[in-house]
Design an enzyme around this catalytic site. Sequence first.
Site, PDB file in Angstrom:
ATOM      1  N   GLY A 160       0.848  -1.186   0.000  1.00 19.24           N
ATOM      2  CA  GLY A 160       0.000   0.000   0.000  1.00 19.24           C
ATOM      3  C   GLY A 160       0.879   1.228   0.000  1.00 19.24           C
ATOM      4  O   GLY A 160       0.995   1.952  -0.977  1.00 19.24           O
ATOM      5  N   ARG A 297     -30.096  20.322  24.609  1.00 16.94           N
ATOM      6  CA  ARG A 297     -30.149  19.319  25.676  1.00 16.94           C
ATOM      7  C   ARG A 297     -29.794  19.980  26.994  1.00 16.94           C
ATOM      8  O   ARG A 297     -28.797  20.700  27.096  1.00 16.94           O
ATOM      9  CB  ARG A 297     -29.154  18.195  25.366  1.00 16.94           C
ATOM     10  CG  ARG A 297     -28.937  17.203  26.495  1.00 16.94           C
ATOM     11  CD  ARG A 297     -30.076  16.205  26.615  1.00 16.94           C
ATOM     12  NE  ARG A 297     -29.649  15.014  27.326  1.00 16.94           N
ATOM     13  CZ  ARG A 297     -29.616  14.885  28.652  1.00 16.94           C
ATOM     14  NH1 ARG A 297     -29.957  15.920  29.427  1.00 16.94           N
ATOM     15  NH2 ARG A 297     -29.232  13.754  29.200  1.00 16.94           N
ATOM     16  N   GLN A 365     -19.063  12.006  22.307  1.00 17.98           N
ATOM     17  CA  GLN A 365     -18.997  12.119  23.759  1.00 17.98           C
ATOM     18  C   GLN A 365     -19.998  13.154  24.268  1.00 17.98           C
ATOM     19  O   GLN A 365     -20.657  12.957  25.292  1.00 17.98           O
ATOM     20  CB  GLN A 365     -17.571  12.500  24.175  1.00 17.98           C
ATOM     21  CG  GLN A 365     -17.243  12.219  25.620  1.00 17.98           C
ATOM     22  CD  GLN A 365     -17.143  10.729  25.914  1.00 17.98           C
ATOM     23  OE1 GLN A 365     -17.040   9.920  25.002  1.00 17.98           O
ATOM     24  NE2 GLN A 365     -17.201  10.375  27.177  1.00 17.98           N
ATOM     25  N   ILE A 366     -20.130  14.264  23.562  1.00 15.85           N
ATOM     26  CA  ILE A 366     -21.081  15.303  23.960  1.00 15.85           C
ATOM     27  C   ILE A 366     -22.515  14.797  23.849  1.00 15.85           C
ATOM     28  O   ILE A 366     -23.365  15.082  24.697  1.00 15.85           O
ATOM     29  CB  ILE A 366     -20.868  16.568  23.105  1.00 15.85           C
ATOM     30  CG1 ILE A 366     -19.534  17.239  23.487  1.00 15.85           C
ATOM     31  CG2 ILE A 366     -22.022  17.558  23.266  1.00 15.85           C
ATOM     32  CD1 ILE A 366     -19.107  18.351  22.559  1.00 15.85           C
ATOM     33  N   LEU A 367     -22.794  14.029  22.811  1.00 12.75           N
ATOM     34  CA  LEU A 367     -24.142  13.487  22.628  1.00 12.75           C
ATOM     35  C   LEU A 367     -24.440  12.327  23.561  1.00 12.75           C
ATOM     36  O   LEU A 367     -25.610  11.971  23.756  1.00 12.75           O
ATOM     37  CB  LEU A 367     -24.351  13.042  21.177  1.00 12.75           C
ATOM     38  CG  LEU A 367     -24.921  14.104  20.225  1.00 12.75           C
ATOM     39  CD1 LEU A 367     -23.933  15.231  19.979  1.00 12.75           C
ATOM     40  CD2 LEU A 367     -25.328  13.480  18.901  1.00 12.75           C
ATOM     41  N   GLU A 392      -4.896   7.513   0.664  1.00 11.71           N
ATOM     42  CA  GLU A 392      -4.053   8.542   0.038  1.00 11.71           C
ATOM     43  C   GLU A 392      -2.868   8.926   0.920  1.00 11.71           C
ATOM     44  O   GLU A 392      -2.447  10.078   0.964  1.00 11.71           O
ATOM     45  CB  GLU A 392      -4.884   9.746  -0.393  1.00 11.71           C
ATOM     46  CG  GLU A 392      -5.907   9.346  -1.446  1.00 11.71           C
ATOM     47  CD  GLU A 392      -6.476  10.494  -2.227  1.00 11.71           C
ATOM     48  OE1 GLU A 392      -5.747  11.467  -2.483  1.00 11.71           O
ATOM     49  OE2 GLU A 392      -7.657  10.402  -2.607  1.00 11.71           O
ATOM     50  N   THR A 394      -1.122   7.129   4.683  1.00  7.26           N
ATOM     51  CA  THR A 394      -1.448   7.046   6.104  1.00  7.26           C
ATOM     52  C   THR A 394      -0.848   8.226   6.871  1.00  7.26           C
ATOM     53  O   THR A 394       0.032   8.932   6.372  1.00  7.26           O
ATOM     54  CB  THR A 394      -0.903   5.742   6.700  1.00  7.26           C
ATOM     55  OG1 THR A 394       0.542   5.766   6.597  1.00  7.26           O
ATOM     56  CG2 THR A 394      -1.445   4.520   5.967  1.00  7.26           C
ATOM     57  N   GLU A 396       1.183   7.981   9.185  1.00  4.02           N
ATOM     58  CA  GLU A 396       2.611   7.702   9.348  1.00  4.02           C
ATOM     59  C   GLU A 396       3.408   8.156   8.119  1.00  4.02           C
ATOM     60  O   GLU A 396       4.499   8.731   8.247  1.00  4.02           O
ATOM     61  CB  GLU A 396       2.818   6.203   9.605  1.00  4.02           C
ATOM     62  CG  GLU A 396       2.317   5.724  10.960  1.00  4.02           C
ATOM     63  CD  GLU A 396       0.792   5.614  11.048  1.00  4.02           C
ATOM     64  OE1 GLU A 396       0.266   5.584  12.170  1.00  4.02           O
ATOM     65  OE2 GLU A 396       0.131   5.562   9.981  1.00  4.02           O
TER      66      GLU A 396
END
Length: 412
Positions: A160, A297, A365-367, A392, A394, A396
């Site tokens: 890859g 909320r 996390q907020i939801l 396209e 990584t 790295e």
Amino acid sequence: MAATLLARACGLVRGAPWPWGWRRLHTVYQSVELPETHQMLRQTCRDFAEKELFPIAAQVDKEHRFPAAQVKKMGELGLMAMNVPEELSGAGLDYLAYSIAMEEISRGCASTGVIMSVNNSLYLGPILKFGTKEQKQQWVAPFTSGDKIGCFALSEPGNGSDAGAAATTARADGDSWVLSGTKAWITNAWEASAVVVFASTDRSLHNKGISAFLVPMPTPGLTLGKKEDKLGIRASSTANLIFEDRRIPKDSLLGEPGLGFKIAMQTLDTGRIGIASQALGIAQAALDCAVTYAENRSAFGAPLTKLQAIQFKLADMALALESARLLTWRAAMLKDNKKPFTKEAAMAKLAASEAATAITHQAMQILGGMGYVKEMPAERHYRDARITEIYEGTSEIQRLVVAGHLLKSYRS
């Protein structure tokens, strides 16, 4: 086409705002003053995404369904060939415009964003830069309207990131090339009408023996693998391409023999601007969703946005998003000004993809529990974001590119 695209900026009617996931942007672009043409383009794409993409994004994701009607409409707007000259039926716009459009389209539907990105930067891009006049007429002009799209075949099952280690071969035989081998993880594979494929014409030369070819699809000697069942961007097909002694004309060669690795690397530089922009769109959509939910909320007798813990999360999300956007625009503008941009494209892709992953995580996390169910778009944004750190190049690989250029600048 460009004139049509920009004229429609004032013609599309705004839809009503949706309760969970689409917020009007007021300040997000104020850090850089965009030219008026780019502001008009941004609004055109934003309105199109709101009207045509956001309403179908969850369903096409669920059904793994290619958004053919929407892609056709994008072609009519010039979005499928943004950097193609008008004489070849393209929009004739610059790469900053492309980045802006990619973000807005991806904000509405990330799958549609990558379909657009592959056709613009990975398929049309290398043909425009390295193709002959005849190749441009045959392989570019028919792929601007949204009726046909192309794909890009570099990766293989055994490699890859090491693009120079191609096992796929192209053997010269009289007036033909004979292609044999398997390409993997090919975006748009099932819908594409043509592919830019990379194969070794001389294995002893490693990356200097890689050449690029233009191949029609479908075609005898080319078999499509199964559609991959992916975590995200599920409305965009991904599959293997299997070449079994596929014979193509000698004039199918793109550029010169042995030029393929250079073509691939330069193409990926531009592609990284597109994927960075896709990541920005995903991240913006997740931030939209998180803010809308937090404002509506209540907890402990007040909206979530009154809680310092939530405010800190939102501040960090906005910081990461806007920083990555500026890096992406910088890379695009360097390319537009014909200046080196390899390092900047890698920085943009790295920053935007990691920002998208972090922002979609914090949005969930907020939801809370509502972020974990498919009734809300937050979980789709979370799934869509992950691939931007992989394809396209990584994260790295991006770090290697940035470090290599950084060290070279210190040594020169």
